[in-house]
Scaffold this motif. Structure first.
Motif, PDB file in Angstrom:
ATOM      1  N   ASP A   1      21.368  47.018  94.397  1.00 30.71           N
ATOM      2  CA  ASP A   1      21.192  48.471  94.313  1.00 30.71           C
ATOM      3  C   ASP A   1      21.311  49.087  95.705  1.00 30.71           C
ATOM      4  O   ASP A   1      20.320  49.313  96.384  1.00 30.71           O
ATOM      5  N   GLY A   2      22.556  49.323  96.130  1.00 28.95           N
ATOM      6  CA  GLY A   2      22.770  49.914  97.441  1.00 28.95           C
ATOM      7  C   GLY A   2      22.732  48.927  98.593  1.00 28.95           C
ATOM      8  O   GLY A   2      22.509  49.329  99.740  1.00 28.95           O
ATOM      9  N   VAL A   3      22.957  47.654  98.327  1.00 33.08           N
ATOM     10  CA  VAL A   3      23.015  46.649  99.395  1.00 33.08           C
ATOM     11  C   VAL A   3      24.285  46.901 100.208  1.00 33.08           C
ATOM     12  O   VAL A   3      25.391  46.850  99.670  1.00 33.08           O
ATOM     13  N   GLN A   4      24.137  47.148 101.489  1.00 31.37           N
ATOM     14  CA  GLN A   4      25.275  47.586 102.294  1.00 31.37           C
ATOM     15  C   GLN A   4      25.851  46.515 103.213  1.00 31.37           C
ATOM     16  O   GLN A   4      27.006  46.613 103.626  1.00 31.37           O
TER      17      GLN A   4
ATOM     18  N   ILE B   1      17.565  44.105  93.821  1.00 32.15           N
ATOM     19  CA  ILE B   1      17.400  44.045  95.265  1.00 32.15           C
ATOM     20  C   ILE B   1      17.999  45.328  95.841  1.00 32.15           C
ATOM     21  O   ILE B   1      19.180  45.621  95.629  1.00 32.15           O
ATOM     22  N   GLY B   2      17.176  46.087  96.553  1.00 25.74           N
ATOM     23  CA  GLY B   2      17.595  47.392  97.006  1.00 25.74           C
ATOM     24  C   GLY B   2      18.230  47.412  98.385  1.00 25.74           C
ATOM     25  O   GLY B   2      18.445  46.369  99.015  1.00 25.74           O
ATOM     26  N   ASN B   3      18.504  48.609  98.838  1.00 23.45           N
ATOM     27  CA  ASN B   3      19.098  48.834 100.148  1.00 23.45           C
ATOM     28  C   ASN B   3      18.220  48.251 101.244  1.00 23.45           C
ATOM     29  O   ASN B   3      16.996  48.315 101.173  1.00 23.45           O
ATOM     30  N   GLU B   4      18.867  47.721 102.284  1.00 21.30           N
ATOM     31  CA  GLU B   4      18.143  47.056 103.363  1.00 21.30           C
ATOM     32  C   GLU B   4      17.148  47.975 104.068  1.00 21.30           C
ATOM     33  O   GLU B   4      16.132  47.516 104.603  1.00 21.30           O
ATOM     34  N   GLY B   5      17.424  49.278 104.067  1.00 20.84           N
ATOM     35  CA  GLY B   5      16.540  50.202 104.751  1.00 20.84           C
ATOM     36  C   GLY B   5      15.642  50.991 103.826  1.00 20.84           C
ATOM     37  O   GLY B   5      14.421  51.057 104.015  1.00 20.84           O
ATOM     38  N   SER B   6      16.227  51.568 102.775  1.00 17.62           N
ATOM     39  CA  SER B   6      15.470  52.472 101.900  1.00 17.62           C
ATOM     40  C   SER B   6      14.948  51.819 100.634  1.00 17.62           C
ATOM     41  O   SER B   6      14.190  52.427  99.875  1.00 17.62           O
ATOM     42  N   GLY B   7      15.354  50.592 100.357  1.00 23.81           N
ATOM     43  CA  GLY B   7      14.845  49.879  99.198  1.00 23.81           C
ATOM     44  C   GLY B   7      15.524  50.258  97.896  1.00 23.81           C
ATOM     45  O   GLY B   7      16.642  50.777  97.873  1.00 23.81           O
ATOM     46  N   VAL B   8      14.832  50.037  96.798  1.00 23.27           N
ATOM     47  CA  VAL B   8      15.367  50.272  95.453  1.00 23.27           C
ATOM     48  C   VAL B   8      15.447  51.780  95.183  1.00 23.27           C
ATOM     49  O   VAL B   8      14.569  52.543  95.583  1.00 23.27           O
ATOM     50  N   SER B   9      16.506  52.200  94.510  1.00 23.15           N
ATOM     51  CA  SER B   9      16.685  53.611  94.180  1.00 23.15           C
ATOM     52  C   SER B   9      15.608  54.073  93.203  1.00 23.15           C
ATOM     53  O   SER B   9      15.053  53.270  92.440  1.00 23.15           O
TER      54      SER B   9
ATOM     55  N   GLU C   1       5.912  41.172 107.920  1.00 14.55           N
ATOM     56  CA  GLU C   1       5.703  42.162 106.863  1.00 14.55           C
ATOM     57  C   GLU C   1       6.702  42.043 105.720  1.00 14.55           C
ATOM     58  O   GLU C   1       6.394  42.395 104.587  1.00 14.55           O
ATOM     59  N   SER C   2       7.897  41.560 106.032  1.00 11.78           N
ATOM     60  CA  SER C   2       8.916  41.517 104.995  1.00 11.78           C
ATOM     61  C   SER C   2       9.960  40.464 105.338  1.00 11.78           C
ATOM     62  O   SER C   2      10.024  39.972 106.463  1.00 11.78           O
ATOM     63  N   LEU C   3      10.777  40.158 104.340  1.00 11.75           N
ATOM     64  CA  LEU C   3      11.876  39.214 104.504  1.00 11.75           C
ATOM     65  C   LEU C   3      13.200  39.956 104.429  1.00 11.75           C
ATOM     66  O   LEU C   3      13.299  41.037 103.846  1.00 11.75           O
ATOM     67  N   ASN C   4      14.225  39.361 105.011  1.00 10.78           N
ATOM     68  CA  ASN C   4      15.581  39.842 104.813  1.00 10.78           C
ATOM     69  C   ASN C   4      15.868  39.908 103.316  1.00 10.78           C
ATOM     70  O   ASN C   4      15.392  39.068 102.536  1.00 10.78           O
ATOM     71  N   ALA C   5      16.633  40.911 102.897  1.00 10.95           N
ATOM     72  CA  ALA C   5      16.887  41.126 101.467  1.00 10.95           C
ATOM     73  C   ALA C   5      17.469  39.891 100.788  1.00 10.95           C
ATOM     74  O   ALA C   5      17.055  39.518  99.681  1.00 10.95           O
ATOM     75  N   ALA C   6      18.424  39.240 101.433  1.00 13.36           N
ATOM     76  CA  ALA C   6      19.057  38.061 100.831  1.00 13.36           C
ATOM     77  C   ALA C   6      18.086  36.891 100.743  1.00 13.36           C
ATOM     78  O   ALA C   6      18.109  36.115  99.770  1.00 13.36           O
ATOM     79  N   ILE C   7      17.219  36.744 101.745  1.00 14.47           N
ATOM     80  CA  ILE C   7      16.241  35.656 101.715  1.00 14.47           C
ATOM     81  C   ILE C   7      15.223  35.898 100.605  1.00 14.47           C
ATOM     82  O   ILE C   7      14.875  34.986  99.839  1.00 14.47           O
TER      83      ILE C   7
END
Length: 264
Positions: A120-123, A213-221, A241-247
């Motif tokens: 969902d918006g993965v860039q 899995i949402g956008n790396e910066g703004s998350g899920v739409s 605090e968080s993991l890389n989106a792909a991980i």
């Protein structure tokens, strides 16, 4: 083999034009770089329309090319021109142009219970490619790419996917059609959230499910967040605090695969 050294050669121009998403879609073609990616495509019956070899290499050095029909051009490209034509730094002396695989939403629900990735918006193309690779390795059925997501045929995404693009049904669609298809097949939508009460390894992944899995910066739409039936978290120690989106996606999908193996 005659060695091609001109940038004006129509096959060279074709390959370079495929750097643009619009051209890849218009031509319905995909640029492939490297022995493994081209071999994987051929093994899955996605046969190249033209193959490019760096000057000095011969088709006999790539046994998988024997599967191609005799009319498929196999071209020898001068070394410097070959390196300028390739999109990556180390294409291993071989490039190809192949037809873009065709999938639609119905292809995603063949297996039961479904396990799907929704991007969902993965860039970042590297992130998307890694997600496709992990999805295929975990036994997922396919991936849905929503608006704002990088094209899966982006050369960097294809490289990161390591052939997984041809192993999965990958469908681009809009939010409404995605949600309608998932609901019609009884597939629950799951998102991730840092403070979700249910940890990813406490969720029951044995039911039909699609993980967003949402956008790396703004998350899920907002549309997908509102439609989600469940939210899961990935507990982490220390100050992270968080993991890389792909991980994060990979962690979840391999937990789903682990649980599903117990059913077999």
């Amino acid at each position: 083999m005659t060695v091609i050294s001109s940038t004006q050669n129509r096959y060279v121009k074709l390959y370079r034009s495929l750097e643009k998403r619009k051209i890849r879609i218009q031509q319905n073609l995909v640029p492939l770089e490297g022995e493994k990616l081209i071999r994987d495509a051929i093994e899955r019956r996605v046969l190249p329309e033209v193959v490019y070899l760096r000057e000095g290499l011969t088709p006999e050095e790539f046994p998988f090319l024997q599967a191609l029909e005799s009319q498929v051009p196999v071209l020898s490209i001068a070394e410097k021109l070959f390196d300028r034509t390739a999109f990556t730094d180390s294409p291993q002396g071989i490039l190809a142009v192949a037809p873009r695989p065709k999938s639609d939403l119905t292809d995603l629900f063949v297996k039961k219970p479904a396990l799907l990735l929704v991007a969902d918006g993965v860039q970042d193309p590297g992130n998307l490619g890694t997600m496709l690779r992990s999805a295929a390795a975990a036994g997922a059925d396919g991936a849905i790419l929503l608006p704002g997501t990088v094209d899966a045929t982006n050369p960097k995404a294809l490289r990161a996917a390591m052939g997984a693009y041809f192993a999965l049904s990958v469908v681009e669609t809009n939010h409404q059609d995605c949600l309608s298809a998932l609901a019609g097949h009884g597939v629950s939508l799951v998102t991730t959230a840092a403070r979700a009460e249910v940890a990813y390894d406490r969720y029951d992944w044995n039911t039909p499910v699609a993980v967003v899995i949402g956008n790396e910066g703004s998350g899920v739409s907002p549309a997908m967040a509102e439609a989600a039936k469940s939210r899961v978290s990935i507990p982490m120690a220390g100050a992270v605090e968080s993991l890389n989106a792909a991980i994060a996606m990979s962690v979840i999908f391999f937990e789903a695969a682990r649980q599903r193996r117990k059913l077999v």
